[in-house]
Design a protein around this motif. Structure first.
Motif, PDB file in Angstrom:
ATOM      1  N   PHE A  53     -68.642  51.552  -5.808  1.00 59.10           N
ATOM      2  CA  PHE A  53     -67.693  50.890  -6.799  1.00 59.10           C
ATOM      3  C   PHE A  53     -66.928  49.899  -5.922  1.00 59.10           C
ATOM      4  O   PHE A  53     -66.329  50.272  -4.820  1.00 59.10           O
ATOM      5  CB  PHE A  53     -66.789  51.919  -7.231  1.00 59.10           C
ATOM      6  N   THR A  54     -66.568  48.643  -6.483  1.00 59.46           N
ATOM      7  CA  THR A  54     -65.723  47.837  -6.034  1.00 59.46           C
ATOM      8  C   THR A  54     -64.663  47.591  -6.966  1.00 59.46           C
ATOM      9  O   THR A  54     -64.825  47.086  -8.131  1.00 59.46           O
ATOM     10  CB  THR A  54     -66.338  46.299  -5.296  1.00 59.46           C
ATOM     11  N   LEU A  55     -63.300  47.869  -6.465  1.00 60.86           N
ATOM     12  CA  LEU A  55     -61.924  48.011  -7.266  1.00 60.86           C
ATOM     13  C   LEU A  55     -61.094  46.866  -6.690  1.00 60.86           C
ATOM     14  O   LEU A  55     -61.023  46.302  -5.606  1.00 60.86           O
ATOM     15  CB  LEU A  55     -61.607  49.239  -7.165  1.00 60.86           C
ATOM     16  N   PRO A  56     -60.173  46.377  -7.764  1.00 64.37           N
ATOM     17  CA  PRO A  56     -59.304  45.488  -7.646  1.00 64.37           C
ATOM     18  C   PRO A  56     -58.071  45.614  -6.777  1.00 64.37           C
ATOM     19  O   PRO A  56     -57.275  44.852  -6.359  1.00 64.37           O
ATOM     20  CB  PRO A  56     -58.896  45.127  -9.082  1.00 64.37           C
ATOM     21  N   SER A  57     -57.740  46.967  -6.539  1.00 65.66           N
ATOM     22  CA  SER A  57     -56.531  47.550  -5.980  1.00 65.66           C
ATOM     23  C   SER A  57     -56.748  48.745  -4.937  1.00 65.66           C
ATOM     24  O   SER A  57     -57.643  49.752  -5.156  1.00 65.66           O
ATOM     25  CB  SER A  57     -55.433  47.740  -6.881  1.00 65.66           C
ATOM     26  N   GLU A  58     -55.982  48.482  -3.804  1.00 68.13           N
ATOM     27  CA  GLU A  58     -56.147  49.827  -2.926  1.00 68.13           C
ATOM     28  C   GLU A  58     -55.637  51.113  -3.776  1.00 68.13           C
ATOM     29  O   GLU A  58     -56.329  52.188  -3.620  1.00 68.13           O
ATOM     30  CB  GLU A  58     -55.086  49.404  -1.759  1.00 68.13           C
ATOM     31  N   PRO A  59     -54.537  51.269  -4.518  1.00 68.40           N
ATOM     32  CA  PRO A  59     -53.912  52.146  -5.163  1.00 68.40           C
ATOM     33  C   PRO A  59     -55.184  53.075  -6.140  1.00 68.40           C
ATOM     34  O   PRO A  59     -55.271  54.145  -6.350  1.00 68.40           O
ATOM     35  CB  PRO A  59     -52.782  51.985  -5.958  1.00 68.40           C
ATOM     36  N   LEU A  60     -55.955  51.910  -6.610  1.00 66.66           N
ATOM     37  CA  LEU A  60     -56.990  52.571  -7.330  1.00 66.66           C
ATOM     38  C   LEU A  60     -58.124  53.017  -6.709  1.00 66.66           C
ATOM     39  O   LEU A  60     -58.827  53.963  -7.079  1.00 66.66           O
ATOM     40  CB  LEU A  60     -57.510  51.211  -8.542  1.00 66.66           C
ATOM     41  N   LEU A  61     -58.385  52.421  -5.468  1.00 68.81           N
ATOM     42  CA  LEU A  61     -59.407  52.822  -4.777  1.00 68.81           C
ATOM     43  C   LEU A  61     -58.992  54.194  -4.390  1.00 68.81           C
ATOM     44  O   LEU A  61     -59.800  55.069  -4.580  1.00 68.81           O
ATOM     45  CB  LEU A  61     -59.529  51.901  -3.504  1.00 68.81           C
ATOM     46  N   SER A  62     -57.825  54.511  -3.832  1.00 72.81           N
ATOM     47  CA  SER A  62     -57.352  55.805  -3.454  1.00 72.81           C
ATOM     48  C   SER A  62     -57.398  57.019  -4.760  1.00 72.81           C
ATOM     49  O   SER A  62     -58.086  57.992  -4.374  1.00 72.81           O
ATOM     50  CB  SER A  62     -55.947  55.775  -2.797  1.00 72.81           C
ATOM     51  N   THR A  63     -57.314  56.602  -5.646  1.00 74.22           N
ATOM     52  CA  THR A  63     -57.401  57.360  -6.809  1.00 74.22           C
ATOM     53  C   THR A  63     -58.508  57.870  -7.094  1.00 74.22           C
ATOM     54  O   THR A  63     -59.069  58.940  -7.351  1.00 74.22           O
ATOM     55  CB  THR A  63     -56.610  56.800  -8.050  1.00 74.22           C
ATOM     56  N   VAL A  64     -59.621  56.925  -7.207  1.00 78.28           N
ATOM     57  CA  VAL A  64     -60.999  57.155  -7.381  1.00 78.28           C
ATOM     58  C   VAL A  64     -61.561  57.865  -6.275  1.00 78.28           C
ATOM     59  O   VAL A  64     -62.397  58.740  -6.589  1.00 78.28           O
ATOM     60  CB  VAL A  64     -61.855  55.867  -7.638  1.00 78.28           C
ATOM     61  N   ARG A  65     -61.320  57.689  -5.020  1.00 79.12           N
ATOM     62  CA  ARG A  65     -61.932  58.400  -3.900  1.00 79.12           C
ATOM     63  C   ARG A  65     -61.522  59.607  -4.133  1.00 79.12           C
ATOM     64  O   ARG A  65     -62.402  60.775  -3.568  1.00 79.12           O
ATOM     65  CB  ARG A  65     -61.346  57.676  -2.452  1.00 79.12           C
ATOM     66  N   GLU A  66     -59.970  60.064  -4.131  1.00 77.41           N
ATOM     67  CA  GLU A  66     -59.857  61.473  -4.346  1.00 77.41           C
ATOM     68  C   GLU A  66     -60.649  62.170  -5.602  1.00 77.41           C
ATOM     69  O   GLU A  66     -60.955  63.298  -5.255  1.00 77.41           O
ATOM     70  CB  GLU A  66     -58.138  61.493  -4.612  1.00 77.41           C
ATOM     71  N   ARG A  67     -60.514  61.518  -6.779  1.00 83.95           N
ATOM     72  CA  ARG A  67     -61.283  62.007  -7.705  1.00 83.95           C
ATOM     73  C   ARG A  67     -62.746  62.435  -7.484  1.00 83.95           C
ATOM     74  O   ARG A  67     -63.321  63.434  -7.867  1.00 83.95           O
ATOM     75  CB  ARG A  67     -60.924  61.520  -8.904  1.00 83.95           C
ATOM     76  N   LEU A  68     -63.405  61.494  -6.916  1.00 84.05           N
ATOM     77  CA  LEU A  68     -64.776  61.600  -6.661  1.00 84.05           C
ATOM     78  C   LEU A  68     -65.139  62.809  -5.677  1.00 84.05           C
ATOM     79  O   LEU A  68     -65.838  63.640  -5.652  1.00 84.05           O
ATOM     80  CB  LEU A  68     -65.442  60.296  -6.375  1.00 84.05           C
ATOM     81  N   ALA A  69     -63.948  62.641  -4.400  1.00 88.51           N
ATOM     82  CA  ALA A  69     -64.531  63.591  -3.440  1.00 88.51           C
ATOM     83  C   ALA A  69     -64.087  65.062  -3.811  1.00 88.51           C
ATOM     84  O   ALA A  69     -64.647  65.976  -3.159  1.00 88.51           O
ATOM     85  CB  ALA A  69     -63.489  63.206  -2.176  1.00 88.51           C
TER      86      ALA A  69
END
Length: 171
Positions: A53-69
């Protein structure tokens, strides 16, 4: 624009299953239109299809990483390679039915259309029957390219068909 990426390894070995999981995760995560979801063939001692997944912002990346992990997935930073097969990308939902090459390029993040076995690019007014299944590939130079082939009667069709016949299906 800076992009932020992560890789998800769910142990999938099939492209259609990987496509399905990408769509499911994107819906569960409520990813924005600007997100990209790609598949990557991983070779070696454990062949599989990884997702990125390539996302437009670092905060969104952090949220997605946490939810997937928090789920059952192995999550790593970045993408496994630069040649991912795009399944989710800006404009993909507008690529239905028959479009011209120009319409496809104007409606989506796809940078270029290539026709297998021919030099150069097709004319902008060339019709393209999408089959509602358009899977461009990232090139090493960072361009997103849809590989197509001529169909009977003159239009182009994506090289990747939505429901391929398995090898040796008639045996």
């Amino acid at each position: 624009m800076t992009r932020y990426a992560l890789t998800v390894d769910a142990g999938i070995r099939d492209l259609r299953a990987a496509d399905h999981l990408l769509h499911t995760l994107a819906a569960e995560l409520a990813l924005p239109e600007g997100a990209f979801g790609c598949t990557h063939l991983v070779r070696g001692d454990r062949p599989r299809v990884a997702l990125s997944f390539t996302l437009p912002s670092e905060p969104l990346l952090s949220t997605v990483r946490e939810r997937l992990a928090a789920g059952e997935y192995e999550v790593a930073p970045g993408v496994p390679d630069t040649a991912g097969r795009a399944v989710l990308y800006p404009g993909v939902s507008a690529l239905t039915g028959t479009l011209t090459v120009a319409e496809l390029l104007n409606r989506s993040a796809i940078d270029r259309v290539a026709v297998l076995g021919t030099p150069g690019e097709p004319a902008p007014d060339t019709p393209l029957v999408t089959w509602d299944h358009v899977r461009p590939q990232w090139q090493h130079d960072g361009t997103l390219v849809l590989s197509t082939m001529p169909a009977v009667g003159g239009p182009l069709v994506p090289f990747e068909v939505p429901a391929p016949t398995p090898c040796c299906a008639d045996h």
